[in-house]
Structures are given as structure tokens and as C-alpha cells.
Write an enzyme that holds these catalytic residues in place. Sequence first.
Site, PDB file in Angstrom:
ATOM      1  N   ASN A  59     -11.028  -2.830  -5.078  1.00 54.44           N
ATOM      2  CA  ASN A  59     -10.284  -1.866  -5.890  1.00 54.44           C
ATOM      3  C   ASN A  59     -10.959  -1.552  -7.234  1.00 54.44           C
ATOM      4  O   ASN A  59     -10.559  -0.618  -7.932  1.00 54.44           O
ATOM      5  CB  ASN A  59      -8.830  -2.327  -6.107  1.00 54.44           C
ATOM      6  N   ASP A 111       0.817  -1.220   0.000  1.00 55.69           N
ATOM      7  CA  ASP A 111       0.000   0.000   0.000  1.00 55.69           C
ATOM      8  C   ASP A 111       0.855   1.277   0.000  1.00 55.69           C
ATOM      9  O   ASP A 111       1.956   1.294   0.551  1.00 55.69           O
ATOM     10  CB  ASP A 111      -0.916  -0.003   1.236  1.00 55.69           C
TER      11      ASP A 111
HETATM   12  C1  IPE Z   1      -5.369  -2.639   0.070  1.00 58.90           C
HETATM   13  O1  IPE Z   1      -5.062  -1.314  -0.175  1.00 58.90           O
HETATM   14  C2  IPE Z   1      -5.396  -3.400  -1.210  1.00 58.90           C
HETATM   15  C3  IPE Z   1      -4.106  -3.555  -1.889  1.00 58.90           C
HETATM   16  C4  IPE Z   1      -2.960  -3.120  -1.474  1.00 58.90           C
HETATM   17  C5  IPE Z   1      -4.157  -4.262  -3.118  1.00 58.90           C
HETATM   18  P1  IPE Z   1      -6.223  -0.209  -0.350  1.00 58.90           P
HETATM   19  O2  IPE Z   1      -5.527   1.071  -0.587  1.00 58.90           O
HETATM   20  O3  IPE Z   1      -7.194  -0.664  -1.354  1.00 58.90           O
HETATM   21  O4  IPE Z   1      -6.917  -0.252   1.084  1.00 58.90           O
HETATM   22  P2  IPE Z   1      -7.848   0.814   1.782  1.00 58.90           P
HETATM   23  O5  IPE Z   1      -8.876   1.233   0.786  1.00 58.90           O
HETATM   24  O6  IPE Z   1      -6.987   1.949   2.206  1.00 58.90           O
HETATM   25  O7  IPE Z   1      -8.402   0.084   2.956  1.00 58.90           O
HETATM   26  C1  IPE Z   2      -1.730   0.099  -3.287  1.00 55.24           C
HETATM   27  O1  IPE Z   2      -1.458   1.449  -3.368  1.00 55.24           O
HETATM   28  C2  IPE Z   2      -1.983  -0.527  -4.627  1.00 55.24           C
HETATM   29  C3  IPE Z   2      -3.380  -0.907  -4.859  1.00 55.24           C
HETATM   30  C4  IPE Z   2      -4.348  -0.871  -3.972  1.00 55.24           C
HETATM   31  C5  IPE Z   2      -3.725  -1.384  -6.177  1.00 55.24           C
HETATM   32  P1  IPE Z   2      -2.614   2.513  -3.415  1.00 55.24           P
HETATM   33  O2  IPE Z   2      -2.972   2.765  -4.821  1.00 55.24           O
HETATM   34  O3  IPE Z   2      -3.743   2.119  -2.525  1.00 55.24           O
HETATM   35  O4  IPE Z   2      -1.874   3.776  -2.826  1.00 55.24           O
HETATM   36  P2  IPE Z   2      -2.489   4.858  -1.841  1.00 55.24           P
HETATM   37  O5  IPE Z   2      -2.988   4.131  -0.631  1.00 55.24           O
HETATM   38  O6  IPE Z   2      -3.603   5.533  -2.583  1.00 55.24           O
HETATM   39  O7  IPE Z   2      -1.359   5.761  -1.542  1.00 55.24           O
HETATM   40 MG    MG Z   3      -4.130   2.434  -0.552  1.00 60.42          MG
END
Ligand code: IPE
Ligand code: IPE
Ligand code: MG
Length: 238
Positions: A73, A25
Site C-alpha cells: 500500500n 477492502d
Molecule cells: C488489501 O487491499 C490490503 C488491505 C485491505 C489493507 P488492496 O486494495 O491493497 O488490494 P489489491 O491491491 O486490490 O489487491
Molecule cells: C482498503 O480499501 C483499505 C486499504 C487498502 C488501506 P481500499 O482503499 O483498497 O479501497 P478500494 O479497493 O480502492 O475501493
Molecule cells: Mg482495495
Amino acid sequence: MSLFRRRGKLPPPDSVPRHIAIVMDGNGRWASRRGLPRAAGHAAGAETFRRIATHCRDIGVGYLTVYAFSTENWKRPEDEVSQIFSLLEKYLAEAAEKMERDKIRLRILGDTSVLSSKLRRMIADTELISSQYTGFQANICVNYGARDEILRAAESFVRAGDAPTEEAFSAALYSGGIPDPDLLIRPGGETRLSNFLLWQLAYAELYFTDILWPDFTPDDLNRAVAAYNGRTRRFGGI
Ligand code: IPE
Ligand code: IPE
Ligand code: MG
């Protein structure tokens, strides 16, 4: 310099978790802070995955399971979703080329039925060819949701008219055959599971860090392993 290398050695093999799970993340914030599009963060995150997977293999971790795309997602803008899947295609194509060198067994966990036929074919090929490597396994969770996984397993027992044992239920999950994670790492500053491995993490040690995933280094992984080694795992005993 690495925490372990500073002491002149890699972590002793018995102190290395057999299975590490990571919520990758922070890609989007990493990119925004640099004035870059979010896709640049996902590309940087994919590079980090490559480095961390190699490092895990080298220090003797048996299994690495990473969360790449959740069932939630899909709520993101269409162009971001398609950029993430393009990166996955690129990663699988490169993994196939480097397979003999890397010797990493790859598995994709999640509901892949909704992915493009091209991607599904690439997944099947990569899983099949890499199944000959038994030293280290990387599991990439794609269109993965723990509740979806648990429901599907439950439905399979209902269909069969069987009452599951804990063992049989575990085997019916996407992660069937893979031991439960010992250590969960979540970079990116959030302290939640976001529907990741809810069944399998029952007794995992949890490690959270504010470092954004694209900035996460092998040294950071060693720090998480060192923290893991400082924990006492009681599994309900004394
Ligand atoms: C969790 O991250 C999912 C992945 C890293 C693939 P998110 O960014 O989707 O999680 P939330 O929305 O902050 O809980
Ligand atoms: C994790 O990084 C990757 C996925 C969930 C696909 P994010 O895209 O959630 O990155 P932040 O949390 O918005 O910084
Ligand atoms: Mg995220």
C-alpha cells in the site's frame, strides 16, 4: 434484523469461529461512489472496524485479525498514506480511552519499525495496557505482508542455525501465539488474498462478498458465520 436474532438468539457458541480474519477492502470505491475523497472511505472503514470488532466480541469470537495497511500500500499517493496513518493514530488514542469499557486486547501485526516514533509508542502502550484483557483479541495488520513475515521468520532460523518445525515456524511469525484463522472474509468484490496471512490461512474457509467494507454490518458478519457453519472442514481427511 440479524439472521441470528430473527431466530431469537445469538449463534450458539460452538458455531462461532474462534478466529475470523478480514481484508477490509472497498473504502476508496465507497467514497468515490459518494463523490467523497478516498480518505472519507477510510474514516468510514475505521468506524466499521469498531462496530465489527465489538460484534465479534459479543458473539464469542476469540480473535479478529484485520488487514489495514499492506506492504504494497506504500505505492499509493503520499497524502492517502498519511491519512490512513492519521486514522490509525486517532483509532489508537480512542481505543486507549475506551479500553476499560471495551475490554479488547489489541495487537498490531507487521513491520512497525518504519512507523513514526509517536505511533510506535502508542502501539506499545496500547498493546501493554490491553494485554490484561483475555476474552477477545483484535489484531490490526499494519505494514503487513505475508511474504515479508515468512521471510523474517525464515531468516531468524537461519541466524540461529536451527531447522524449524511447523510449530516453531508459526511461533516466529508476527502472529506467534495466535491460533490460525478459521474463516477469512473479504468484502469489496475482489477474490484474492493480496499477500494476507499466506501461512496462517492454509485451512481457513474463504468467504467473499461484493459489499464494500464501510457498508459491512454485523448482520453481514452473521451471514458469513452462517455460511461458515454450512461448510464441511475435512483438513485432508474424509
Ligand atoms: C488489501 O487491499 C490490503 C488491505 C485491505 C489493507 P488492496 O486494495 O491493497 O488490494 P489489491 O491491491 O486490490 O489487491
Ligand atoms: C482498503 O480499501 C483499505 C486499504 C487498502 C488501506 P481500499 O482503499 O483498497 O479501497 P478500494 O479497493 O480502492 O475501493
Ligand atoms: Mg482495495
